[in-house]
Scaffold this active site. Structure first.
Site, short mmCIF file in Angstrom:
data_model
loop_
_atom_site.label_atom_id
_atom_site.label_comp_id
_atom_site.label_asym_id
_atom_site.label_seq_id
_atom_site.Cartn_x
_atom_site.Cartn_y
_atom_site.Cartn_z
N SER A 3 13.58 61.05 24.78
CA SER A 3 13.72 61.80 26.02
C SER A 3 14.79 62.85 25.78
O SER A 3 15.91 62.50 25.38
CB SER A 3 14.12 60.86 27.17
N GLU A 4 14.47 64.12 26.01
CA GLU A 4 15.38 65.18 25.55
C GLU A 4 16.70 65.23 26.31
O GLU A 4 17.61 65.93 25.91
CB GLU A 4 14.68 66.54 25.52
N ASN A 5 16.81 64.48 27.41
CA ASN A 5 18.11 64.42 28.09
C ASN A 5 19.04 63.40 27.43
O ASN A 5 20.15 63.17 27.92
CB ASN A 5 17.94 64.10 29.58
#
Lengths: 230, 216
Positions: B46-48
């Site tokens: 998840s890019e966060n």
């Protein structure tokens, strides 16, 4: 050297109208709630805010939008906010959209003293307009520049009186890089402990990057999309 | 019968290999997580700032500090890791993510993708899509073959603002699996009871059909 301040109001001292301020968080996750509330009670206007998102109506940066304190947003994604849309459409608010990874790296570069670097994101798209391009090993890259701010306002889980910080789960997001990229970094934490209490092996942000720190109160930690398997 | 959203996700899951690090976009791509074959270890990014996305939480386990890039509450699996946004995109940009699956408005026969902006409609931003498409080693687009007006989404040239240029490798639609080749779209598989003629009619860009086309 005393970095500890009593509260958000004291922490934001020196932030003036028309300054550039970085604010940590992804959506409403890991946002500096106390300092945003203090800014919303101030007369500061004309802010350029560097933040991945712009909050929701009435919460997060939405609080500052409501009071017309923001002149420009520099973000990667700005949905979920009606007042934001209204101000954007009416021209009251300026927005610069940047690919999320490029935004994170420009902030990191600002903190690391790297004025420019090359990324593939946005090559051949409208993001590339006006930017130098260069080929490396057969692939095209865009030149991107560092981002810096007058103040960074970030949120951590635990901090100590030396300014060392630890983030929790995905509430780290942009906070860690923003902590490095401003003249003055303000950290609000859920738990402030004496120096020497946190395990030095587990520090995410070393204290050198933090100029002011305080323990926040009454964290709401609103959830944008509560999703369960039930 | 054309595939439904779950059918598209199930077909894309066949592209997974044990040990893959995968980034799934919002919408149909997210459903791919439901079809990971038993015994295969896949780490979802998840890019966060999370490697190792788990299932959605039970009501009692919701944690506001634990969300995905779509801002939904999630859990993390055993062996997960958390990190900041710049490290997250270093994984993406540095080519450490094996597969990216995302949706699109349009894909061109040269692999251009348009997925973030419709002129005249409110622009919300590209989020991490431009970084992902520019960097992943393998990019699969999951989308319907045509838009609600029945117009092809597989075009000679994209009409909407681009997210990336020459980046898409494979497209899985409700009608077919297609690869982007130097000669145009190549038909790889068709949905059961969907004819090659139907796919030709629904594809505006150059379509290469060679030999018998197996059913998905």
């Amino acid at each position: 050297m005393n970095k500890v301040v009593n509260n958000a109001k004291e922490a934001i001292r020196g932030i003036q109208s028309n300054m550039t301020v970085m604010l940590g968080g992804f959506g409403l996750c890991g946002i500096p709630e106390n300092c945003i509330a203090a800014l919303a009670e101030s007369d500061i206007t004309g802010l350029t805010c560097i933040s991945n998102n712009a909050g929701v109506d009435g919460f997060g940066l939405g609080k500052l939008l409501l009071r017309h304190q923001i002149k420009k947003m520099i973000s990667s994604y700005v949905g979920e906010n009606k007042e934001f849309e209204r101000q954007l459409m009416s021209g009251e608010l300026e927005v610069e959209l940047i690919p999320q990874g490029t935004l994170a790296e420009r902030i990191r570069a600002g903190g690391a003293g790297i004025p420019a670097f090359f990324v593939p994101a946005g090559y051949g798209t409208e993001v590339a307009i006006g930017k130098p391009v260069r080929e490396f090993e057969g692939k095209m890259y865009l030149e991107e520049k560092w981002l810096k701010a007058d103040f960074s306002i970030i949120k951590a889980w635990k901090g100590d009186t030396s300014g060392n910080l630890i983030y929790r789960y995905t509430a780290n997001n942009f906070n860690q890089s923003m902590a490095t990229a401003a003249r003055i970094t303000i950290a609000e934490v859920e738990e402030l402990v004496p120096a020497g209490t946190l395990d030095p092996n587990c520090i995410h942000t070393p204290g050198v990057f933090v100029q002011r720190i305080f323990q926040g109160t009454n964290y709401e930690k609103r959830i944008e999309f509560a999703t369960t398997r039930d | 019968m054309p595939l439904d959203k779950n059918g598209i996700a199930k077909r894309i899951a066949k592209e997974l290999r044990d040990g893959f690090y995968v980034n799934l976009g919002i919408g149909i791509p997210t459903l791919v997580a439901n079809f990971i074959p038993d015994g295969m270890q896949i780490l979802l990014q998840s890019e966060n700032g999370l490697l190792g996305i788990g299932p959605f939480p039970g009501k009692a386990d919701i944690d506001p500090d634990l969300i995905n890039a779509g801002k939904q509450t999630i859990t993390s699996i055993q062996g997960a890791a958390f990190f900041d946004s710049s490290a997250s995109f270093a994984m993406i940009r540095g080519g450490h993510i094996d597969l990216t699956v995302l949706g699109a408005f349009e894909v061109s026969e040269t692999g251009d993708i348009a997925s973030w902006k419709i002129p005249g409609k409110l622009v919300k931003g590209m989020g991490g899509a431009m970084d992902l498409v520019a960097s992943a080693k393998n990019i699969i687009v999951a989308m319907m073959h045509t838009n609600p007006q029945g117009e092809s989404k597989l075009l000679k040239k994209c009409t909407l603002p681009l997210t990336g240029v020459g980046v898409v490798k494979r497209i899985v639609t409700d009608l077919a699996v297609l690869d982007v080749t130097p000669r145009g779209f190549k038909l790889i598989e068709r949905a059961a009871d969907v004819t090659v003629e139907q796919i030709i009619r629904a594809t505006e860009g150059k379509l290469i059909v060679e030999g018998e086309i197996p059913v998905i």
